[in-house]
Design a protein around this motif. Sequence first.
Motif, short mmCIF file in Angstrom:
data_model
loop_
_atom_site.label_atom_id
_atom_site.label_comp_id
_atom_site.label_asym_id
_atom_site.label_seq_id
_atom_site.Cartn_x
_atom_site.Cartn_y
_atom_site.Cartn_z
N PHE A 117 4.49 -1.03 -2.00
CA PHE A 117 4.07 -2.42 -1.84
C PHE A 117 4.17 -3.17 -3.18
N VAL A 118 3.67 -2.55 -4.26
CA VAL A 118 3.67 -3.21 -5.56
C VAL A 118 5.10 -3.42 -6.07
N LYS A 119 5.96 -2.42 -5.89
CA LYS A 119 7.36 -2.56 -6.33
C LYS A 119 8.06 -3.67 -5.56
N THR A 120 7.82 -3.75 -4.25
CA THR A 120 8.45 -4.80 -3.45
C THR A 120 8.00 -6.18 -3.92
N ASP A 121 6.70 -6.32 -4.19
CA ASP A 121 6.17 -7.59 -4.68
C ASP A 121 6.77 -7.95 -6.04
N THR A 130 8.73 -18.77 -4.07
CA THR A 130 7.28 -18.94 -4.00
C THR A 130 6.68 -18.59 -2.64
N SER A 131 7.48 -18.16 -1.69
CA SER A 131 6.90 -17.81 -0.38
C SER A 131 6.14 -16.50 -0.47
N GLY A 132 5.38 -16.20 0.56
CA GLY A 132 4.63 -14.95 0.62
C GLY A 132 4.60 -14.41 2.03
N LEU A 213 -5.67 -16.21 1.76
CA LEU A 213 -5.66 -14.75 1.74
C LEU A 213 -5.86 -14.24 0.31
N SER A 214 -6.44 -13.06 0.19
CA SER A 214 -6.63 -12.47 -1.14
C SER A 214 -5.58 -11.42 -1.47
N ARG A 215 -4.81 -10.99 -0.47
CA ARG A 215 -3.75 -10.00 -0.72
C ARG A 215 -2.51 -10.37 0.09
N SER A 216 -1.37 -10.23 -0.53
CA SER A 216 -0.10 -10.52 0.13
C SER A 216 1.02 -10.00 -0.76
N ILE A 217 2.24 -10.09 -0.27
CA ILE A 217 3.43 -9.84 -1.09
C ILE A 217 4.09 -11.19 -1.33
N GLY A 218 4.41 -11.46 -2.61
CA GLY A 218 4.98 -12.76 -2.99
C GLY A 218 3.93 -13.68 -3.56
#
Length: 428
Positions: A117-121, A130-132, A213-218
């Motif tokens: 997840f972190v690598k993808t982000d 800027t999308s998420g 949201l407090s967590r997402s990718i992007g």
Amino acid sequence: MASGEGRRHHHNLVPLAALISREMRSEKMEKPSVRYGYAAQSRKGEDYFLTKTECQRVQGNPSSTFSVFAIFDGHNGNAAAIFTREHLLNHVLGAIPRELGREEWLQALPRALVAGFVKTDKEFQSRGETSGTTVTFVIVDGWTVTVASVGDSRCILDTQGGAVATLTVDHRLEENVEERERVTASGGEVGRLSIVGGAEIGPLRCWPGGLCLSRSIGDMDVGEFIVPIPYVKQVKLSNAGGRLIIASDGIWDALSSEMAAKSCHGLPAELAARQVVKEALRTRGLKDDTTCIVVDIIPPDTSVHPSPPPKKQNKLRALLFRKKSRDSANKLSKKLSAVGIVEELFEEGSAMLAERLGNDESTGQSTSGIFICAICQVDLAPSEGISVHAGSIFSTSSKPWQGPFLCSDCRNKKDAMEGKRPSGVKVA
């Protein structure tokens, strides 16, 4: 007599290839079958999903097959959802050491999911978009189900006994007090949208950016204290099987977990997914992209879909989960099995990488003897790697020279997520 016995003994020998084939057939018979269906209605075109049922832990070995199901609910555009769908699975699998047996592979999954997840982000943010996207990512391997999630999509488990459990955590600031406290402690501001006259409206949001949201990718314009570190839960189903319902918030804003499960009882997976979407639209209308995947995990020699639950469910909820224990009481085994109990193998939702990546000296070293970054998997010279525990205040037992190790870029990202420096600011 001796020669006769020898001939009979020789006659009973079985070729090695036949033994392996027999073992593979036996393992396949013991594994449940997986059937799925999906349905979607689009309003903004930002929901995407992934279904893969023929993944293999060991390439070329059909007995190592596992399945992946995921939903990506984008916002501020669809770029993050598309990128995550295309890259997340490979990043997760790339973070798992090779040559692991099945049990070790399953044990390595939670940490690999965090790294993936972190690598993808990190890769997506490097593109400058800027999308998420929210992510609910589900891996089904035999009877074991592993779920990783950021955001407000949800995965629920409907057992044969009729109890419904949520396998994800909602990361909406409005509903999650712990996440509000973490965001503000890391440098973000949480509040409602202000309009003319000073009145506040709508849900709680994080500023800058206004994400709820407090967590997402992007979401690089919001701040890196909006983290991609997923909540992870891993459970093992009993041999009674169960049904997973994975859906974006277009479903959950209209239906409770119990309503969604109840609306599709007695239907096969494909029809069940359509029915859940239909029920959500009937209740709330098409106000958001609405996507649902239904996955049935079916015991061997069972061709029917999960049966409707008994009417009385209140006594089942307290029995749904039990911690893994060597000293399980024999007197409860029949009762727990009868209600389709599941065994909780792993659960962790911390947003701190030092806690999620573990404390294992051997983890950060590749087979060539070169150290590797626990997130991006690049090779590091021993002098280049920075321990994930270096400077950590969260574990007094950790030593800064112990692995896992991070490259300088991933260390910068870790610091930004923990509020140790502003988002986007790097050090030499």
